[in-house]
Design a protein around this motif. Structure first.
Motif, PDB file in Angstrom:
ATOM      1  N   CYS A  45       0.736  -1.272   0.086  1.00 56.44           N
ATOM      2  CA  CYS A  45       0.172  -0.019  -0.002  1.00 56.44           C
ATOM      3  C   CYS A  45       0.558   1.272   0.122  1.00 56.44           C
ATOM      4  O   CYS A  45       0.384   2.171  -0.413  1.00 56.44           O
ATOM      5  CB  CYS A  45      -0.980  -0.039   1.122  1.00 56.44           C
ATOM      6  N   ARG A  46       1.943   1.169   0.377  1.00 57.97           N
ATOM      7  CA  ARG A  46       3.018   2.324   0.507  1.00 57.97           C
ATOM      8  C   ARG A  46       2.672   3.525   1.443  1.00 57.97           C
ATOM      9  O   ARG A  46       3.040   4.423   1.380  1.00 57.97           O
ATOM     10  CB  ARG A  46       3.479   2.952  -0.876  1.00 57.97           C
ATOM     11  N   PHE A  87       4.233  12.376   1.148  1.00 62.27           N
ATOM     12  CA  PHE A  87       3.911  11.298   0.619  1.00 62.27           C
ATOM     13  C   PHE A  87       2.675  10.175   1.183  1.00 62.27           C
ATOM     14  O   PHE A  87       2.060   9.700   0.291  1.00 62.27           O
ATOM     15  CB  PHE A  87       5.134  10.364   0.505  1.00 62.27           C
ATOM     16  N   GLN A  90      -0.562  11.836  -0.102  1.00 62.54           N
ATOM     17  CA  GLN A  90      -0.539  11.526  -1.277  1.00 62.54           C
ATOM     18  C   GLN A  90      -1.054  10.249  -1.422  1.00 62.54           C
ATOM     19  O   GLN A  90      -1.923   9.819  -2.237  1.00 62.54           O
ATOM     20  CB  GLN A  90       0.597  11.816  -1.980  1.00 62.54           C
ATOM     21  N   VAL A  91      -0.600   9.207  -0.719  1.00 62.34           N
ATOM     22  CA  VAL A  91      -1.099   8.099  -0.757  1.00 62.34           C
ATOM     23  C   VAL A  91      -2.605   7.884  -0.528  1.00 62.34           C
ATOM     24  O   VAL A  91      -3.176   7.029  -1.211  1.00 62.34           O
ATOM     25  CB  VAL A  91      -0.313   6.773   0.169  1.00 62.34           C
ATOM     26  N   GLU A  93      -4.554  10.346  -1.028  1.00 61.32           N
ATOM     27  CA  GLU A  93      -5.193  10.968  -2.053  1.00 61.32           C
ATOM     28  C   GLU A  93      -5.452   9.989  -3.338  1.00 61.32           C
ATOM     29  O   GLU A  93      -6.325   9.913  -3.696  1.00 61.32           O
ATOM     30  CB  GLU A  93      -4.474  12.119  -2.444  1.00 61.32           C
ATOM     31  N   TRP A  94      -4.367   9.241  -3.554  1.00 62.04           N
ATOM     32  CA  TRP A  94      -4.601   8.127  -4.787  1.00 62.04           C
ATOM     33  C   TRP A  94      -5.448   7.261  -4.157  1.00 62.04           C
ATOM     34  O   TRP A  94      -6.410   7.013  -5.199  1.00 62.04           O
ATOM     35  CB  TRP A  94      -3.036   7.416  -4.375  1.00 62.04           C
ATOM     36  N   LEU A  95      -5.623   6.746  -2.982  1.00 57.78           N
ATOM     37  CA  LEU A  95      -6.642   5.702  -2.641  1.00 57.78           C
ATOM     38  C   LEU A  95      -7.983   6.095  -2.928  1.00 57.78           C
ATOM     39  O   LEU A  95      -8.823   5.672  -3.250  1.00 57.78           O
ATOM     40  CB  LEU A  95      -6.501   5.193  -1.248  1.00 57.78           C
ATOM     41  N   THR A  97      -8.983   8.443  -4.970  1.00 60.86           N
ATOM     42  CA  THR A  97      -9.459   9.009  -6.349  1.00 60.86           C
ATOM     43  C   THR A  97     -10.608   7.965  -6.901  1.00 60.86           C
ATOM     44  O   THR A  97     -11.291   8.375  -7.253  1.00 60.86           O
ATOM     45  CB  THR A  97      -8.257   8.688  -7.555  1.00 60.86           C
ATOM     46  N   ASN A  98     -10.426   6.701  -6.521  1.00 64.97           N
ATOM     47  CA  ASN A  98     -11.647   5.708  -6.896  1.00 64.97           C
ATOM     48  C   ASN A  98     -12.563   5.685  -5.690  1.00 64.97           C
ATOM     49  O   ASN A  98     -13.503   4.588  -5.793  1.00 64.97           O
ATOM     50  CB  ASN A  98     -11.048   4.757  -7.616  1.00 64.97           C
ATOM     51  N   ARG A 127      -8.025  16.509  -5.355  1.00 62.68           N
ATOM     52  CA  ARG A 127      -7.714  17.352  -6.705  1.00 62.68           C
ATOM     53  C   ARG A 127      -7.924  16.595  -7.992  1.00 62.68           C
ATOM     54  O   ARG A 127      -8.075  16.766  -8.894  1.00 62.68           O
ATOM     55  CB  ARG A 127      -6.009  17.458  -6.667  1.00 62.68           C
ATOM     56  N   TYR A 128      -8.517  15.246  -7.799  1.00 61.86           N
ATOM     57  CA  TYR A 128      -8.591  14.275  -8.557  1.00 61.86           C
ATOM     58  C   TYR A 128     -10.133  14.772  -9.327  1.00 61.86           C
ATOM     59  O   TYR A 128     -11.159  14.808  -8.601  1.00 61.86           O
ATOM     60  CB  TYR A 128      -8.748  12.760  -8.370  1.00 61.86           C
ATOM     61  N   ILE A 152      -9.728  -0.131  -1.395  1.00 59.93           N
ATOM     62  CA  ILE A 152      -8.352   0.284  -1.625  1.00 59.93           C
ATOM     63  C   ILE A 152      -7.424  -0.540  -1.943  1.00 59.93           C
ATOM     64  O   ILE A 152      -6.033  -0.232  -1.743  1.00 59.93           O
ATOM     65  CB  ILE A 152      -7.952   1.281  -0.246  1.00 59.93           C
ATOM     66  N   GLN A 153      -7.691  -1.803  -2.261  1.00 61.90           N
ATOM     67  CA  GLN A 153      -6.563  -2.698  -2.736  1.00 61.90           C
ATOM     68  C   GLN A 153      -5.335  -2.871  -1.890  1.00 61.90           C
ATOM     69  O   GLN A 153      -4.445  -2.860  -2.340  1.00 61.90           O
ATOM     70  CB  GLN A 153      -6.172  -2.156  -4.200  1.00 61.90           C
ATOM     71  N   ASN A 177      -5.742  -0.759 -12.374  1.00 61.52           N
ATOM     72  CA  ASN A 177      -6.281  -0.424 -11.187  1.00 61.52           C
ATOM     73  C   ASN A 177      -7.948  -0.908 -11.366  1.00 61.52           C
ATOM     74  O   ASN A 177      -8.858  -0.370 -11.255  1.00 61.52           O
ATOM     75  CB  ASN A 177      -6.631   1.295 -11.384  1.00 61.52           C
TER      76      ASN A 177
END
Ligand SMILES: Cc1cc2nc3c(=O)[nH]c(=O)nc-3n(C[C@H](O)[C@H](O)[C@H](O)COP(=O)(O)O)c2cc1C
Ligand code: SF4
Ligand code: FES
Lengths: 897, 424, 154
Positions: A45-46, A87, A90-91, A93-95, A97-98, A127-128, A152-153, A177
């Protein structure tokens, strides 16, 4: 002990841990998703990124995933470093996005790890701006709900379901994805551990479907620490209530017992508490309901008792308190265990062994850590499900330990270890009457009749200790297997032997003892009910003894405590017994065939409405606390009813044993072997800084409005005189003593992951020690070996040995009140071996009649390929079926459809 | 100028069969090794030759081998794998070797296997290379028949089995640990490192994965020595290199040339320069996951160090030329589409970040880009860097993007300002 | 149910690996070669044969680009959409193919003759744009050449 520097502060940490575990154990907040304390690290997941620096001079550092970085002396880390923080946020925020941002309608909301981590990382502005990808959901059966868009995979579901629990029908599909977690097609999840998905999933993809039926947010629940009622393992659970209904069960971590996981029977089998079939009013036969107010009832019961010969029938599913209260009411000599003689005999042997001090009986945690396991005769998959999960961990961990001895890898390096280990497994011998999914990971699987299993056991003991007698006419099969199993056990450092009562075989217990005692190995027993061992320790006579007594005595008043006798002894024997009793008083929670016989029927509180102490299979006494007040004043803990009747009856009680603490103290005084049971949890008057421990979260809502339809003034909080838990949201906010943890919560940690904050170290024991007091410990007593192998099992020409087949879903008396569990329960059938079926020219589905206990039962045939010849299996304990004389020889007849 | 790897490859003729290959000196290296060279000596020789892995990362091959446990105690079986997955867009060099001289690869593999005392070797071939598959199948059989494979090879006591595995299409299969998972019949997600494949590789056993071109160099090093190999090069990295050029040049193609020739020579002489009417604007020097170089870099040497010094990577050495008629935004979008599709879905930044980048670029192309998007793109190039993701796919994806933002920023801005693609 | 031929081919692959399930990708390829695509039934048959769960097989099958989990046409057109072909104009081919076959990318023509799929770099960038039909590779393709190429496939 390595010293590491976190943001320039030195900390001593434990060797062999990863940085994430170390930080969490230090009480620092660091977000994570894919890591799980029971499953280790995969670095996917980082989310847990931190910066590490080469040395004091290094100011640039580099980002690493803390879960993938081992601690070592002098390591310099920064959690607060700006790039690491950016970071991590941001992780999220990435998660997101969907992610659908549907918290208001999501069952996870309020106990959501994703919400917590989002807040923790500070991500709040998206921001997405593009379309989100969407998935279709699957029907996964009556217990688990699926909502894939929230995924969130983190891969935790498949890692638990497939890798940890050995499930086969949940997986990850597709790539990039579009990765999808679910079944290959819609359908009921097959693993008996599927419910853990609801807790393992950090968001609302997998949620408890039974909770959905009467949904309540975590913060709106009234909770208490409880003990699972559905088998002898006594897994620790948290039960939650609102509006007088039990809403859900979640895991209550106990490092020695269930750890992080429950089985589905334990998690979902709670609906009986809410059942329409509950006994809610005292009833006196032929009297109007008005006549049965509390006082009248006590008086009436008193009349039935005085001047009568008393018979008290205890219960393996009732608490120690209630059993003891009954014993005191009827007198020790009139107290019987409400279980059949054959079973009582086997259980007595177990108690003898445990009390002898010659053996150590392991906790589930110790079973997980065993490096070789022999299961002798017990179908633990069905009778002690979480123990089967522990055995699986032992097999997997042993393989990992063997391999990492050659190539050193820290135990949390899950991904790398799996690749190194490949398909190798630790040693497990599953030698039982019936097959189970455990056979897939077993080095030795063998099917035989109980006596032959015992013979194998004695043969193993002989292999291990040649001074023990050889098994007469053992034959090649037994000798070869004994040699293989014996050797593997001998090579192990922490072998464990598991046996139990479900074969109703005393010989199995003796054989298991001989093996364990020779090896100095752990010996674990599986019993049938949540307090079977506690009751057995009281050493009361069996039901048959009560029946025999009733046969020769008149004027009997029988008091039956929370026990449907029709489920434990053949109907004909129960009928005879009842016909001999002049008065029958029954205390129970649900209407059943025994309560139908009652002249006086007294409503008992369920575990959720009661305080009670239960002794699990390990001899661990554990306290279960009242979650909510029963629906009316007449529903009370059995021990309260019994004590009240006794107070009236004699002056001895004087009312002061109405408090459970006093009752337990009196119990201990009378039976010193129960010493400690009063200290399983702090006493009722325990306070921290003068405050009680609230059962409700501080965000509990609607207190002033919940009952506004009845009265607009806010009701006075309910008072619980029995425990130091309170029925409010006010009270002590810090960490409660481990046995009194009503729910897991910590600032910023609303999900169950907050358990980290309650543990001494992540994945370790709870602060203050794991709850429960073990009543048996090994002493220096030397073992007295049994050495008496039974004769070989010989199939008879026209008789069959009748044995029970237990089903996780279906055999339980209470759990089938959950509609989902009922729908997954097995129907009745008869099983014969393939060879026997061929001999009788019957095929699957043909009707087979079993004549047992003067009755004929006709069920469809279901051939069990590997069943030994000469045995007929019938599922035990299905709703509406009779108890049979298990272990007896019966006739069968067949009818071809 | 020597061209050891391709000297027996003729564009218009079928590749050498076993006999022809032997006549051309084939399997001499194997004979030499089998008649008494120790595995350690072979490892040393290759290390001395300064052969650097041609799969993209450029790690010294001999050193890589030396990490494999050796001796009687070493775990078995050990594996040697030829990475013939070649799916990096713009890359077509391994195909030349696979289709042109399969026995050269097989011999190289046997030698490499010998050096690490492997028991089994696999060629992991990408699915689309049907011709190569047929040739390899035939050639492996020939090698078996001639006693170069199987038990007791050439009386040395060394035995080796070799199998061909064809993939089912995933760029990730080229990443060496994901390749191992694919060979094990699993999803091609990468593995955690350490442990490295040399220790715990295929089926948990010691394994070496080498690129096809790397392996093809081995017989020649054995035959001619380390110094000879180093001498082939114009730079400190040993050997020749298969370079390639695609895009709007006059003669796109692949050529074996001394390591370290200049980009100018490659493009202007071997590829014949730009097609008329087109100017060179940028070059990805080693496949889709390398940084752009531009006209100002034409005189750099194409070796690992020099290209790195110029801010890019030699990668596979097959370059893609971007001309002035091609929109850099569209160009980069195409690349990001590829990477987003081929992300394995294991780690968050790559799985979620790349599709976002791709969508932003698409929006820009359509004239829907916003000023903030440049910042978002920039942010991704930083946050999808090495170490932040689980494997090198996403960091690779960011290389062309970050350099495009550097060299062609005005193109991005024009898309935003004019709300359309200026190249349409 | 797998056919005898399929089983035989799979058996061969099983022999080459330490345990059966490691041959699942090979099994998928073999079955797809015979049946054109991998249906749910094929997934189950393979699972059964390799003694693993259908979910396990499908997890692998859906990961890879070239295992088809939906029916495909008699011929598969793989159009390279990677960078060199992009530069060299694959988009014109894309448009032309969609027009000629009356399908969009990812679809199968009504007569079931062709399925048109995008594909990553075919490894012949020096002859871009390229496409592959079944096992035949076409290089330096121009829209004008398409008719002649397609004609060969019935
Ligand atoms: C996403 C990704 C794709 C890769 N694809 C290939 C490939 O197709 N062929 C190849 O040889 N190496 C590829 N590599 C590099 C390999 O991981 C590995 O470094 C290489 O096979 C080692 O061989 P060498 O030491 O001979 O260079 C790829 C790496 C990554 C991260
Ligand atoms: S960077 Fe992450 S998601 Fe992308 S391919 Fe590598 S492991 Fe998979
Ligand atoms: S928790 Fe460390 S990468 Fe997921």
């Amino acid at each position: 002990m390595p010293t590491i520097y976190i943001d320039n502060k030195p900390f001593d940490v434990k060797t062999g841990k990863n940085l994430l575990e170390a930080c969490l154990s230090l009480g620092l907040d660091l977000p994570y998703f894919c890591w799980h304390p029971a499953m280790g690290s995969i670095g996917a997941c980082r989310q847990c990124a931190v910066k590490v620096f080469k040395d004091e001079e290094d100011t640039r550092g580099r980002i690493v995933m803390s879960c993938m970085e081992g601690v070592k002396d002098g390591l310099r880390v920064s959690i607060n470093d700006e790039t690491a923080k950016a970071f991590r946020s941001q992780v999220v925020e990435w998660l997101m996005t969907n992610h659908p941002h549907d918290c208001p309608v999501c069952d996870e909301g309020g106990s959501c790890h994703l919400q917590d981590m989002t807040v923790m990382t500070g991500h709040n502005y998206r921001r997405y701006e593009f379309k989100k990808r969407t998935y279709t959901n699957q029907y996964l059966g009556p217990l688990i709900n699926h909502e894939m868009n929230r995924c969130i995979q983190c891969y935790r579901c498949v890692r638990f379901y497939k890798d940890y629990a050995g499930g086969k029908d949940l997986n990850v599909f597709s790539a990039h994805n579009h990765v999808y977690f679910g079944r290959e097609k819609d359908g009921v999840l097959q693993s008996p551990y599927s419910g853990n998905l609801a807790e393992v999933c950090p968001t609302g993809v997998f949620t408890d479907k039974t909770l959905k039926e009467h949904y309540t947010r975590k913060w709106d629940l009234t909770n208490a620490p409880s003990v699972c009622q559905h088998c002898s393992l006594g897994c620790n659970v948290i039960a939650g209530e609102r509006y007088g209904k039990l809403r859900n069960i979640v895991n209550r971590y106990n490092g020695e017992v269930n750890g992080y996981f429950l089985c589905d029977k334990g998690r979902f089998g709670y609906e009986f508490v809410n059942s329409e079939n509950r006994i809610t009013q005292p009833l006196i036969r032929n009297q109007t309901i008005e006549a049965t107010a509390y006082d009248k009832l006590i008086q009436h019961a008193g009349k039935l008792l005085s001047g009568h010969t008393l018979v008290g029938i205890g219960s393996p599913r009732a608490s120690l308190e209630s059993n003891y209260a009954l014993l005191e009411l009827v007198g020790k000599e009139n107290f019987y265990q409400g279980i059949p003689d054959d079973l009582a005999y086997v259980e007595q042997k177990i108690v003898d062994i445990l009390e002898s001090g010659a053996i150590h009986t392991p906790s589930l945690k110790e079973i997980e850590e065993a490096d070789a396991v022999l299961i002798l005769g017990e179908d633990i998959w069905n009778t002690a499900s979480v123990m089967a999960l522990a055995v699986r961990q032992s097999v997997m961990k042993t393989a990992a330990n063997h391999t990492t001895e050659q190539i050193p890898l820290p135990s949390w390096q899950d991904l790398a270890i799996k690749e190194l280990v490949q398909e190798t497994k630790g040693f497990l011998a599953n030698v039982t009457v019936v097959p189970s999914p455990l056979d897939e990971i077993a080095a030795v699987s063998m099917r035989a009749a109980p006596d032959d299993l015992a013979r194998l056991g004695f043969a193993i003991a002989h292999v291990l200790n040649p001074s023990l007698p050889e098994v007469p006419d053992a034959g090649e099969m037994i000798n070869t297997q004994a040699a293989i199993i014996g050797k593997a056990l001998q090579q192990a450092r922490h072998p464990v032997i598991i046996t139990g009562t479900s074969c109703w075989s005393n010989a199995l217990i003796r054989a298991s003892f001989d093996i364990a005692a020779t090896l100095n190995a752990g010996l674990a027993f599986v019993l049938q009910e949540c307090n079977s061992l506690g009751l057995a320790m009281m050493r009361a006579p069996s039901f048959e003894k009560a029946a025999a007594y009733a046969e020769e005595t008149t004027n009997i008043t029988a008091i039956i405590l929370e026990n449907d006798l029709y489920r434990c002894i053949p109907a004909i024997e129960a009928d005879t017994f009842f016909s001999k009793c002049k008065h029958i008083i029954v205390l129970d929670t649900l209407h059943n065939r025994t309560t139908e016989k009652a002249h006086v029927l007294i409503p008992a509180a369920t575990f959720a409405e009661a305080d009670g102490t239960f002794v699990n299979n390990e001899g661990r006494a554990q306290r279960s606390c009242q979650v909510f007040m029963p629906a009316n004043k007449e529903i009370r803990e059995s021990f309260k009813w019994l004590s009240d009747i006794r107070t009236l009856q004699t002056t001895a009680g004087n009312g002061h044993e109405r408090n459970p603490d006093d009752l337990l103290l009196a119990f201990e005084n009378r039976f010193p072997k129960f010493a400690g049971i009063s200290k399983v949890a702090p006493p009722h008057n325990f306070r921290i800084h003068g405050a009680r421990i609230p059962r409700e979260a501080h965000r509990y809502s609607g207190r002033t409005a919940m009952t506004a339809n009845m009265a607009v003034s806010e009701p006075k909080p309910l008072q619980d005189d029995d425990s130091s838990l309170s029925y409010t949201m006010e009270g002590y906010r810090g960490l409660p003593p481990a046995p009194l943890i009503p729910f897991f919560w910590s600032p910023g940690w609303n999900s169950g992951q907050s358990v980290n904050k309650y543990q001494q170290e992540v994945g370790g024991m709870l602060k203050g020690g794991d709850p429960g007091i073990r009543l048996f410990e090994k002493t220096t007593t030397l073992p007295a070996f049994y050495q008496d192998a039974p004769e070989a099992f010989v199939p008879r020409p026209d008789k069959w040995m009748l044995l029970p087949q237990y089903h996780l879903f279906g055999s339980g008396e209470l759990s089938v009140y959950t509609a989902g569990i009922a729908s997954l329960s097995s129907g009745p059938y008869v099983s014969l071996s393939k060879h026997d079926a061929e001999r009788h020219h019957v095929r699957n589905g043909d009707m087979v009649s079993v004549k047992a206990d003067n009755k004929t039962y006709t069920f469809p045939l279901s051939i069990q390929e590997s069943l030994p010849d000469g045995i007929v299996l019938v599922p035990a304990g299905l709703r509406g079926t009779d108890a049979l004389s298990w272990g007896s020889w019966v006739n069968i007849s067949t009818e071809i459809v | 100028m020597e061209r050891p790897l391709t000297s027996n490859i003729y564009p218009d003729r079928p590749p050498l069969n076993l006999k022809e290959y032997e006549q051309a000196g084939g399997y001499a290296a194997l004979r030499k090794v089998c008649s008494g060279m120790s595995p350690a000596a072979l490892q040393k020789l290759v290390q001395d030759s300064n052969l650097k892995g041609r799969g993209g990362a450029g790690f010294n091959t001999g050193i890589k081998w030396s990490l494999v446990p050796m001796g009687d105690e070493a775990p078995h079986p050990k594996y040697l794998i030829a990475n013939a997955d070649e799916m990096e867009p713009g890359t077509f060099k391994d195909r030349v070797l696979l289709e042109g001289n399969p026995h050269q690869l097989i011999e190289g593999m046997i030698l490499a296997a010998y050096a690490i005392q492997a028991d089994t070797a696999y060629v992991f071939l990408r699915w689309a290379y049907h011709e190569a598959a047929a040739l390899l199948r035939k050639s492996i059989q020939e090698a078996y028949d001639a006693g170069y494979l199987g038990q007791d090879i050439l009386g040395s006591g060394f035995h080796l089995d070799m199998h061909l595995h064809t993939g089912v299409g995933r760029y990730m299969c080229g990443e060496e640990t994901a390749l191992l998972n694919a060979l094990e019949g699993k999803r091609a997600t990468p593995r955690a490192k350490p442990p490295f494949p040399q220790i715990s590789g295929l089926f948990g056993k010691p394994t070496i994965v080498n690129n096809v071109e790397t392996l093809c160099c081995i017989p020649h090093i054995v035959n001619n020595g380390a110094d000879w190999f180093k001498g082939l090069s114009y730079s400190e990295d040993g050997g020749t290199k298969l370079y390639g050029v695609s895009g709007k040049v006059k003669k796109p193609g692949a050529w074996e040339l001394p390591m370290g020739i200049t980009m100018r020579e490659l493009i202007e002489e071997h590829a014949g320069g730009m097609k008329s009417g087109f100017q060179l604007r940028g070059v990805l020097p080693g496949g889709a996951s390398t940084d752009f170089l531009t006209v100002q870099h034409l005189d750099i040497k194409l070796d690992y160090k020099s290209v790195a010094a110029a801010g890019s990577r030699l990668g596979t050495g097959t370059m893609i030329v971007m001309d002035d008629g091609t929109c850099p935004v569209g160009f980069v979008h195409n690349l990001q589409h590829f990477f987003a599709q081929e992300s394995c879905g294991w780690c968050t930044p790559c799985r979620e970040g790349l599709p976002w980048v791709e969508k932003i670029l698409l929006a820009m192309e359509k004239g829907e880009g916003r000023k903030e998007d440049l910042e978002l793109l920039q942010m991704h190039t930083q946050l999808l860097g090495p170490g932040n993701t689980f494997c090198a796919l996403a960091p690779g994806a960011m290389e062309p993007l970050q350099s495009a933002l550097k060299y062609f920023r005005d193109d991005f801005e024009k898309h935003i300002d004019h709300k359309k693609c200026p190249y349409d | 149910m797998l056919t005898a031929i399929e089983k035989k081919a799979i058996d061969h692959e099983i022999e080459l690996v330490p345990y059966k399930k490691a041959s699942v990708i090979e099994a998928l390829k073999i079955v797809q070669q015979h049946r054109g695509w991998i249906s749910d039934e094929s997934i189950e048959a393979i699972a059964d044969y390799l003694e693993i769960s259908p979910a396990e097989v499908d997890s692998v099958a859906t990961f890879y680009n070239l295992i088809f989990r939906k029916p495909v046409g008699r011929h598969i057109i793989l159009l390279c959409d990677s960078i060199s072909c992009y530069v060299m104009g694959y988009r014109l081919l894309h448009k032309a193919l969609e027009e000629k076959l009356h399908i969009r990318m990812g679809q199968t023509s009504e007569d079931n003759r062709f399925t048109l799929l995008p594909n990553v770099c075919l490894g012949c960038c020096d002859h871009a744009p390229a496409l592959m039909i079944d096992k035949d590779l076409y290089r330096d393709v121009e829209p004008a050449l398409l008719d002649d190429i397609l004609k060969k496939y019935t």
